[in-house]
Design an enzyme around this catalytic site. Structure first.
Site, short mmCIF file in Angstrom:
data_model
loop_
_atom_site.label_atom_id
_atom_site.label_comp_id
_atom_site.label_asym_id
_atom_site.label_seq_id
_atom_site.Cartn_x
_atom_site.Cartn_y
_atom_site.Cartn_z
N VAL A 9 0.86 -1.19 0.00
CA VAL A 9 0.00 0.00 0.00
C VAL A 9 0.89 1.24 0.00
CG1 VAL A 9 -1.84 1.27 1.16
CG2 VAL A 9 -1.76 -1.24 1.32
N GLY A 11 1.50 5.41 0.14
CA GLY A 11 0.86 6.49 0.88
C GLY A 11 0.28 6.02 2.20
N ALA A 12 0.85 4.95 2.76
CA ALA A 12 0.27 4.32 3.94
C ALA A 12 0.64 5.02 5.25
CB ALA A 12 0.70 2.85 4.01
N SER A 14 -0.40 7.98 6.17
CA SER A 14 -1.49 8.82 6.67
C SER A 14 -2.71 8.69 5.77
CB SER A 14 -1.06 10.30 6.73
OG SER A 14 -0.80 10.79 5.42
N ASP A 35 5.84 4.53 2.01
CA ASP A 35 5.58 5.96 2.06
C ASP A 35 6.88 6.73 1.90
OD1 ASP A 35 2.86 7.53 3.33
OD2 ASP A 35 4.72 8.69 3.20
N LEU A 36 6.77 7.92 1.33
CA LEU A 36 7.91 8.83 1.24
C LEU A 36 8.39 9.23 2.63
CD1 LEU A 36 9.73 10.62 -0.61
CD2 LEU A 36 7.94 12.37 -0.46
N SER A 137 -9.63 9.93 -8.14
CA SER A 137 -10.38 10.99 -7.49
C SER A 137 -11.58 11.32 -8.36
CB SER A 137 -9.51 12.25 -7.34
OG SER A 137 -10.30 13.37 -6.95
N TYR A 150 -4.19 18.18 -11.40
CA TYR A 150 -4.47 17.01 -10.57
C TYR A 150 -5.60 16.19 -11.18
CZ TYR A 150 -6.04 14.49 -6.33
OH TYR A 150 -6.44 13.54 -5.42
N ALA A 151 -6.66 16.85 -11.58
CA ALA A 151 -7.80 16.16 -12.20
C ALA A 151 -7.35 15.44 -13.47
CB ALA A 151 -8.92 17.15 -12.52
#
Length: 244
Positions: A9, A11-12, A14, A35-36, A137, A150-151
């Site tokens: 996963v 970005g885990a 947060s 995660d970074l 998103s 971003y979109a």
């Protein structure tokens, strides 16, 4: 999928990624919290013994490959990949610099591309199938003022999901996409107060999603209950984009 799942996963540290890692570990997966921010990943891992923290910058193909090697060496071949890492800053498109655009695309679109490129070959070679769940998103489905680049990147993730689903079906690997609406994450809380209030008012439920409410459909896509579902895009937005 079974209790022997090896799940990665991103970005885990947060937000939604953390909620996904916690939920999948609770069902018995051996979860890599990538995660970074490795300190944040370690905090996630401290919450459950089935979670292992590992560092990665998904925008860097070399770091992604190093992550794959570490996962394979320490745990084995991953059979579930959840691309939950993302980043943005709200502003008008006309104010966006080339550097900002490159960073948004590198993290939100090329990051999942790099991760899929690193981990899908192992799933294919195993011959046991697998699962990819991409977090896009609703901005990528219907657009969002102030989040144009971003979109666009998240729209690319949606198309990536559908195309990969077609290519991976012959290997019994499912690829699906969850599109959150406004969610109570550190990224959302960093937005201007006026924007946050306007978004909440626009949601029919008049509240933000909680990360756990987004993690639930991710878990579904990564379960045997979704074994005949692939190439699908599910909005989790409190009805915000029901007409989109």
């Amino acid at each position: 999928m079974s209790e022997s799942n090896i799940t990665v996963v991103t970005g885990a540290g947060s937000g939604i990624g953390r909620a996904v890692a916690m939920r999948l570990a609770a069902r018995g997966d051996r979860v890599v919290a990538a995660d970074l921010d490795i300190d944040a990943a370690k905090r996630t891992a401290a919450e459950h013994p089935g979670i292992t923290p590992m560092p990665v910058d998904i925008a860097d193909p070399e770091q992604v490959e190093a992550l794959r090697e570490q996962v394979t060496t320490e745990l084995g071949t991953a059979n579930i990949l959840v691309n939950a890492a993302g980043w943005d800053r709200t502003d008008k498109f006309l104010n966006a610099s080339a550097e900002f655009a490159q960073k948004v695309v590198a993290i939100n679109y090329l990051g999942p591309v790099h991760m899929c490129g690193a981990f899908l070959p192992g799933m294919v070679e195993s011959g046991h199938g697998g699962c990819v769940v991409n977090l896009a998103s609703d901005a990528g489905r219907v657009g969002s003022a102030g989040e144009t680049i971003y979109a666009g990147a998240k729209g690319g993730v949606i198309a990536l999901t559908k195309s990969l689903a077609r290519e991976m079906a012959r290997y019994s690997i499912t690829v699906n996409c969850v599109c959150p609406g406004p969610t109570d994450t550190p990224l959302f809380q960093a937005q201007a107060e006026g924007l946050k209030e306007a978004l909440i008012k626009a949601i029919p439920f008049r509240r933000l999603a909680q990360p756990e409410e987004v993690a639930a459909p991710v878990q579904f896509f990564a379960s045997p209950d979704a074994s005949f579902i692939t190439g699908q895009v599910l909005s989790v937005s409190g009805g915000l984009t029901m007409a989109g």
